[in-house]
Design a protein around this motif. Structure first.
Motif, PDB file in Angstrom:
ATOM      1  N   ILE A 261       4.788  -2.573  -2.855  1.00 35.09           N
ATOM      2  CA  ILE A 261       5.738  -3.466  -2.188  1.00 35.09           C
ATOM      3  C   ILE A 261       6.834  -2.680  -1.476  1.00 35.09           C
ATOM      4  N   PHE A 262       7.329  -1.626  -2.131  1.00 32.79           N
ATOM      5  CA  PHE A 262       8.372  -0.775  -1.552  1.00 32.79           C
ATOM      6  C   PHE A 262       7.898   0.679  -1.536  1.00 32.79           C
ATOM      7  N   PRO A 263       7.011   1.050  -0.622  1.00 33.07           N
ATOM      8  CA  PRO A 263       6.530   2.437  -0.585  1.00 33.07           C
ATOM      9  C   PRO A 263       7.645   3.447  -0.345  1.00 33.07           C
TER      10      PRO A 263
ATOM     11  N   GLU B  27      18.452   1.405   0.324  1.00 25.43           N
ATOM     12  CA  GLU B  27      17.668   1.935  -0.790  1.00 25.43           C
ATOM     13  C   GLU B  27      18.099   1.310  -2.112  1.00 25.43           C
ATOM     14  N   LYS B  28      19.413   1.134  -2.284  1.00 21.47           N
ATOM     15  CA  LYS B  28      19.911   0.498  -3.512  1.00 21.47           C
ATOM     16  C   LYS B  28      19.413  -0.941  -3.627  1.00 21.47           C
ATOM     17  N   LYS B  29      19.359  -1.649  -2.485  1.00 28.35           N
ATOM     18  CA  LYS B  29      18.844  -3.016  -2.508  1.00 28.35           C
ATOM     19  C   LYS B  29      17.387  -3.016  -2.973  1.00 28.35           C
ATOM     20  N   MET B  30      16.595  -2.079  -2.450  1.00 24.17           N
ATOM     21  CA  MET B  30      15.195  -1.991  -2.846  1.00 24.17           C
ATOM     22  C   MET B  30      15.054  -1.687  -4.332  1.00 24.17           C
ATOM     23  N   VAL B  31      15.879  -0.751  -4.824  1.00 20.89           N
ATOM     24  CA  VAL B  31      15.824  -0.379  -6.235  1.00 20.89           C
ATOM     25  C   VAL B  31      16.202  -1.574  -7.111  1.00 20.89           C
ATOM     26  N   SER B  32      17.211  -2.312  -6.699  1.00 22.16           N
ATOM     27  CA  SER B  32      17.662  -3.465  -7.473  1.00 22.16           C
ATOM     28  C   SER B  32      16.578  -4.534  -7.563  1.00 22.16           C
ATOM     29  N   VAL B  33      15.918  -4.819  -6.440  1.00 17.34           N
ATOM     30  CA  VAL B  33      14.839  -5.805  -6.443  1.00 17.34           C
ATOM     31  C   VAL B  33      13.649  -5.278  -7.240  1.00 17.34           C
TER      32      VAL B  33
ATOM     33  N   ASP C  99       5.224 -10.329  -0.036  1.00 19.93           N
ATOM     34  CA  ASP C  99       4.312  -9.710  -1.000  1.00 19.93           C
ATOM     35  C   ASP C  99       4.604 -10.194  -2.421  1.00 19.93           C
ATOM     36  N   ILE C 100       5.890 -10.337  -2.742  1.00 21.28           N
ATOM     37  CA  ILE C 100       6.262 -10.826  -4.077  1.00 21.28           C
ATOM     38  C   ILE C 100       5.818 -12.277  -4.249  1.00 21.28           C
ATOM     39  N   GLU C 101       5.995 -13.082  -3.209  1.00 23.20           N
ATOM     40  CA  GLU C 101       5.499 -14.470  -3.242  1.00 23.20           C
ATOM     41  C   GLU C 101       4.006 -14.504  -3.537  1.00 23.20           C
ATOM     42  N   ASN C 102       3.263 -13.609  -2.908  1.00 24.99           N
ATOM     43  CA  ASN C 102       1.808 -13.579  -3.068  1.00 24.99           C
ATOM     44  C   ASN C 102       1.386 -13.196  -4.480  1.00 24.99           C
ATOM     45  N   MET C 103       2.318 -12.659  -5.264  1.00 21.69           N
ATOM     46  CA  MET C 103       2.044 -12.357  -6.667  1.00 21.69           C
ATOM     47  C   MET C 103       2.191 -13.604  -7.544  1.00 21.69           C
TER      48      MET C 103
END
Length: 239
Positions: free
Chosen positions: A125-127, A144-150, A184-188
């Motif tokens: 999801i976050f390569p 990057e912090k936003k990605m790490v938090s999610v 992608d998260i929705e698709n999970m």
């Protein structure tokens, strides 16, 4: 479609100040809802009451058939499957990206042999995160912090993710990356409640939309209808 989350007439006070006023909302399984509002409208307070950081003055919260109104936040996250990514990310500055993400894994009590599967999902999801795993949080950029938090929230393997302004302050190209990640998260099969103060960003997601103003839900419906409602559109634009 059965409801995963039901909030019934939620009221919340800070001292004598009423922050939330009879908030009611439903989120179905595998559904994404956008919660739009100006700064101070009550978006964050709504999320914090759902996760349990704020306890309701009155009202009820039902999650996956369980009344969680009085259940503490850590149990809502670790036992029931509600994950929260705050607006300011709350990335631990002295921990590495890997350690920050694995906080979610450890909180959920997942076994070590499950770590690889969870991390591979996050990398898909976050390569962009993979090369950063040994970097300390303090040296990560805002995006990057936003990605790490999610990613840390996703590591809980939640049924519902509460994302507080995940795209706020990001460059347009990064916003597009986040939109793909959210798809992608929705698709999970994970339900999402996403707050957003930028009405154009919110409407571009094209998901069921709620508008909150002064602690009250004043609109619920299709995002395209907001553009036809001058009274609502002026409020969310801050006019």
């Amino acid at each position: 479609m059965s409801n995963l989350l039901t909030v019934e007439k939620a009221n919340f006070f800070i001292g004598q100040l009423q922050v939330l006023r009879d908030i009611s909302l439903n989120i179905a399984k595998n559904e994404t809802i956008m919660l739009i509002g100006r700064n101070g409208a009550g978006k964050t307070s709504t999320l914090k009451t759902i996760i349990g950081l704020y306890m309701l003055t009155s009202g009820r919260i039902i999650f996956d058939g369980v009344d969680v109104t009085k259940i503490p936040a850590h149990k809502r996250a670790s036992k029931l499957g509600i994950a929260y990514s705050p607006e300011d990310s709350k990335v631990f500055p002295d921990l590495t990206v890997e350690e920050n993400i694995k906080m979610g894994i450890w909180l959920a009590g997942n076994k070590k042999n499950d770590d690889r599967d969870i991390m591979e999902t996050i990398y898909n999801i976050f390569p962009e995160i993979k090369p950063l795993m040994k970097r300390k949080g303090i040296y990560c950029s805002g995006g990057e912090k936003k990605m790490v938090s999610v990613a840390r929230a996703l590591a809980l393997r939640p049924k519902l993710m509460l994302l507080d302004e995940p795209m706020e302050g990001l460059a347009p190209v990064v916003v597009q990356r986040f939109k793909k990640a959210l798809n992608d998260i929705e698709n999970m099969g994970i339900s999402l409640l996403i707050t957003e103060s930028n009405v154009n960003t919110a409407l571009s997601m094209n998901r069921k939309t709620l508008v909150i103003e002064r602690g009250e839900i004043i609109y619920e419906g299709e995002p395209s209808e907001i553009l036809k409602r001058e009274d609502i559109y002026r409020i969310v634009r801050g006019v």
